[in-house]
Scaffold this motif. Structure first.
Motif, short mmCIF file in Angstrom:
data_model
loop_
_atom_site.label_atom_id
_atom_site.label_comp_id
_atom_site.label_asym_id
_atom_site.label_seq_id
_atom_site.Cartn_x
_atom_site.Cartn_y
_atom_site.Cartn_z
N ARG A 244 0.87 -1.18 0.00
CA ARG A 244 0.00 0.00 0.00
C ARG A 244 0.90 1.21 0.00
O ARG A 244 1.70 1.41 0.92
CB ARG A 244 -0.90 0.00 1.23
CG ARG A 244 -1.90 1.18 1.24
CD ARG A 244 -2.78 1.15 2.48
NE ARG A 244 -2.03 1.33 3.71
CZ ARG A 244 -1.70 2.52 4.23
NH1 ARG A 244 -2.03 3.64 3.62
NH2 ARG A 244 -1.02 2.58 5.37
N ARG B 170 -8.11 0.41 1.08
CA ARG B 170 -7.55 -0.04 -0.19
C ARG B 170 -7.12 -1.51 -0.19
O ARG B 170 -7.31 -2.21 -1.16
CB ARG B 170 -6.39 0.85 -0.62
CG ARG B 170 -6.81 2.29 -0.87
CD ARG B 170 -7.74 2.38 -2.05
NE ARG B 170 -8.35 3.69 -2.13
CZ ARG B 170 -9.55 3.91 -2.63
NH1 ARG B 170 -10.26 2.91 -3.09
NH2 ARG B 170 -10.03 5.11 -2.68
N SER C 57 -5.72 5.09 1.18
CA SER C 57 -6.59 4.97 2.36
C SER C 57 -6.58 3.56 2.94
O SER C 57 -6.18 2.60 2.29
CB SER C 57 -8.03 5.37 2.01
OG SER C 57 -8.67 4.33 1.30
N MET C 58 -7.06 3.45 4.16
CA MET C 58 -7.04 2.18 4.88
C MET C 58 -7.91 1.11 4.23
O MET C 58 -7.66 -0.07 4.42
CB MET C 58 -7.47 2.38 6.32
CG MET C 58 -8.90 2.83 6.47
SD MET C 58 -9.27 3.12 8.20
CE MET C 58 -10.92 2.47 8.26
#
Length: 141
Positions: free
Chosen positions: A44, A52, A49-50
């Motif tokens: 990532r 993803r 963003s979390m």
């Protein structure tokens, strides 16, 4: 039939991220799964963003599980929405039929896994996935 190894999975991610950066896309998350749906590698980018990771993995998981790109699954879902909602529920949220994942095939055409991306549009996600597979010397399925 070959299996997808960690080196190949990392090459796929490197190739996908290189294409994303070259195109100037938003920060991406990329998940590479083997042919049994197990996570082989994931990255990532800073700023992604979390959510993803979960989205990228769910696109790839659906693709490898159903034997078709997530774009194809999204098209199929239009004609049979109840079935695809049931699949998502049965899979405890690990199934997402939205563009952004492709199958990974070996030189013989056998499915060895799938890659999913999340961060851009479905088209952008799919584009970088395909680029990553090709960068690793494998075939997009």
């Amino acid at each position: 039939m070959t299996t997808l190894n960690l080196d190949q999975a990392n090459q796929i991610i490197d190739g996908a991220l290189a294409r994303s950066r070259e195109a100037g896309y938003k920060p991406m998350a990329i998940a590479v799964l083997d042919d049994a749906g197990h996570l082989k590698a994931f990255q990532r980018e800073d700023g992604a963003s979390m959510f993803r990771f979960d989205i990228a993995r769910a696109k790839a998981w659906g693709a490898v599980g159903m034997g078709a790109s997530s774009r194809t699954l999204a098209e199929r879902a239009k004609g049979n929405p109840n079935f695809f909602v049931s699949l998502a529920a049965t899979a405890d949220g690990k199934f997402l039929a939205q563009a952004g994942a492709v199958l990974i095939r070996d030189a013989s055409g056998h499915v060895v896994g799938a890659i999913g991306a999340s961060g851009g549009t479905g088209d952008e996600d799919e584009e970088i996935c395909a680029a990553g597979v090709r960068a690793a010397g494998l075939r997009v399925g």
